[in-house]
Design an enzyme around this catalytic site. Structure first.
Site, mmCIF file in Angstrom:
data_model
loop_
_atom_site.group_PDB
_atom_site.id
_atom_site.type_symbol
_atom_site.label_atom_id
_atom_site.label_comp_id
_atom_site.label_asym_id
_atom_site.label_seq_id
_atom_site.Cartn_x
_atom_site.Cartn_y
_atom_site.Cartn_z
ATOM 1 C CG HIS A 163 67.443 22.481 -65.771
ATOM 2 N ND1 HIS A 163 67.062 21.858 -66.931
ATOM 3 C CD2 HIS A 163 67.948 21.492 -64.975
ATOM 4 C CE1 HIS A 163 67.319 20.563 -66.856
ATOM 5 N NE2 HIS A 163 67.854 20.316 -65.680
ATOM 6 C CG HIS A 198 68.030 17.292 -60.791
ATOM 7 N ND1 HIS A 198 68.684 16.815 -61.899
ATOM 8 C CD2 HIS A 198 68.818 16.994 -59.719
ATOM 9 C CE1 HIS A 198 69.831 16.252 -61.520
ATOM 10 N NE2 HIS A 198 69.933 16.335 -60.209
#
Length: 546
Positions: A214, A163
């Site tokens: 993350h 992403h």
């Protein structure tokens, strides 16, 4: 108040064709399995030594980040931000770009569209390459809550963040174009668009941290990769494109073979991770794009309208009614191609693969079932994280309209990598407890006991990292212990794995199927569909006369 939280095992039911995660169990010299080291030694036995050493060097950073990420999440969380970051995360997904990119080509933004395909396909491929190579887990949950609208995202490894790579690469590429001599926007519009690009990248990157998907290392490395890819694309891709368009058929053939070779050397993951699927899909997109644009630029009379610095395409002259009709027809053709070609290949390829196997020429990939071990492949195989099937569209729309706006909040391991890391956490905590009892008063760890723990961890092949003293970490430890226990009894390793999302059965023919389908999607987008527009009255040939 935060949304209701469900455990990962409760929120994702195992499918009927799910397979059990493979657990590599080290054996003692006499052949017996040391049950206490099954999870601790999994990656040591599943990975080549050089990849295992890289993983062990980076793993302490991932573990060190977790309490800090938990503190950040606990301080920031609100229902509004949960929805905002879960929904906006879709703006950095493969699905968003795969639906949006064809529109750029059909609406005359040929150069920008091709540049975006290059940077996104490269970013998806190489972040997936590193994910499988390093096999690093996402930050531990608990203490983190994972907020997502994509059930498949949590099944991938964490390092680096795709992403972040996607968002930063798009933002950097857009800023470079805005500052290039070819920019025709006014200064005020340029400034506004540049600000929007920075905000887009910052929002996506921060959202990956906020959503617990993350860590800092993941998003920093992903962002650096995205920026580097865009810089290479902006400064060097025009030269490659000029060489391609001025060469015979062997030029796109060489590019296609290079891309296929990269797919072949994509690292085998230690666990059943879907990263490879996305890499294959975008490798196909690159092959179809380069072959399609090469043929279109060399042999189509429409090339001067769509591509090049003197392109005559004018969206306003085309008319909005005709432009919208082009989008509807183009998207219909792409979905029709996928709905026809995918089941056809899944039906035909297994027979070919079995013949190849009999001659010893198969190239088996870990976690993919060879054709000799199954009879048929389900034709409605749910293997696609890039472009949704037509049958999935109503469900997708309903998820946005539901009370949670499609998001889910999960606590606990969701993948095999999560489960191994959770069990490793429990083992480290047990060691710390033993060291505390042996070397110092209860609850206090002296320097000697901490040093002995570090030595023991290294001896067992595990990385050691000390926890940060904070209430968030303590709450997370309690949550982790409660997740790993039932009625006060610790869950065994098999029981922990029984709670994670079960990986589906994967078939060897899926790789070629996905490669062919996505090669066709890209090729159709930049060549046959544009020619078809001219035949059905939606063309742009008349613009060349203006």
């Amino acid at each position: 108040m935060n949304p209701p939280v469900a455990s990962a095992g409760a929120t994702a039911a195992a499918s009927s064709n799910a397979s059990t995660p493979i657990i590599v169990e080290p054996k003692k010299p006499n052949g017996t399995v040391d049950a206490g080291l099954k999870s601790l030694q999994h990656y040591k036995y599943a990975l080549p030594k050089w990849r295992y050493d890289i993983r062990q060097a980076l793993l302490p950073l991932v573990r060190w980040e977790t309490p800090h990420l938990a503190q950040l999440q606990a301080k920031m969380r609100t229902p509004f931000l949960d929805s905002y970051f879960a929904i906006t995360a879709n703006l950095g997904t493969h699905t968003f770009f795969m639906i949006g990119l064809p529109i750029l080509f059909w609406c005359g933004f040929w150069g920008f569209g091709k540049g975006l395909v290059h940077i996104l396909a490269t970013g998806v491929f190489f972040t997936g390459f590193l994910k499988d190579m390093c096999s690093l887990p996402r930050p531990l949950s608990p203490p983190l809550h994972r907020i997502t609208m994509s059930g498949s995202a949590a099944l991938e490894y964490g390092f680096p963040s795709t992403h972040s790579a996607n968002a930063v690469s798009v933002a950097v590429y857009a800023v470079l174009l805005l500052h290039s001599p070819t920019n025709t926007f006014s200064p005020s519009t340029t400034l506004a668009l540049e600000g929007l690009a920075y905000f887009y990248a910052f929002s996506i990157v921060l959202g990956r941290l906020y959503c617990g998907m993350h860590g800092f290392l993941d998003v920093v490395v992903g962002s650096i990769m995205g920026a580097a890819i865009s810089l290479v694309e902006f400064y060097y891709a025009p030269r490659l494109e000029a060489w391609l368009y001025n060469s015979d058929y062997w030029a796109p053939l060489i590019l296609a073979l290079v891309i296929i070779a990269l797919v072949r050397v994509h690292p085998e993951p230690a666990d059943d991770c879907p990263c490879f699927d996305d890499s294959v899909a975008f490798a196909g997109v690159m092959i179809g794009l380069e072959c399609g644009t090469w043929r279109f630029a060399r042999y189509s009379s429409l090339a001067a309208i769509y591509s090049g610095p003197d392109a005559a395409f004018d969206l306003s002259a085309l008319g909005w009614v005709r432009a919208i009709a082009r989008l509807i027809v183009g998207v219909a053709v792409i979905f029709a191609w996928r709905e026809i070609m995918k089941p056809t290949l899944l039906r035909v390829l297994p027979h070919l693969y079995r013949v190849i196997e009999t001659h010893g020429l198969s190239l088996p990939r870990r976690f993919f079932t060879p054709a000799s071990e199954y009879k048929d492949v389900p034709l409605r195989l749910r293997d696609d994280n890039v472009l949704p099937a037509v049958s999935d569209l109503p469900k997708l729309v309903r998820s946005f309209r539901g009370p949670g706006r499609g998001r889910s909040v999960s606590i606990g391991p969701q993948s095999a990598a999560d489960a191994y890391e959770t069990l490793a956490y429990r083992e480290r905590k047990r060691r710390e407890s033993l060291g505390s009892d042996a070397g110092s008063p209860a609850g206090i760890k002296g320097r000697a006991s901490m040093a002995s723990l570090r030595e023991q961890a290294v001896a067992d092949g595990e990385s050691f990292s000390t926890a940060v003293d904070s209430s968030v970490v303590l709450e997370g430890a309690v949550a982790a212990d409660s997740y790993l226990a039932v009625d006060g009894d610790e869950l065994g390793e098999r029981e922990v794995f029984s709670r994670v999302v079960k990986p589906r059965v994967r078939y060897d023919v899926e790789v070629v199927t996905k490669l062919v389908v996505y090669t066709g999607i890209a090729w159709l987008t930049v060549d046959p569909i544009l020619l078809a527009f001219e035949k059905i009255g939606l063309g742009a040939a008349h613009l060349a006369a203006h």
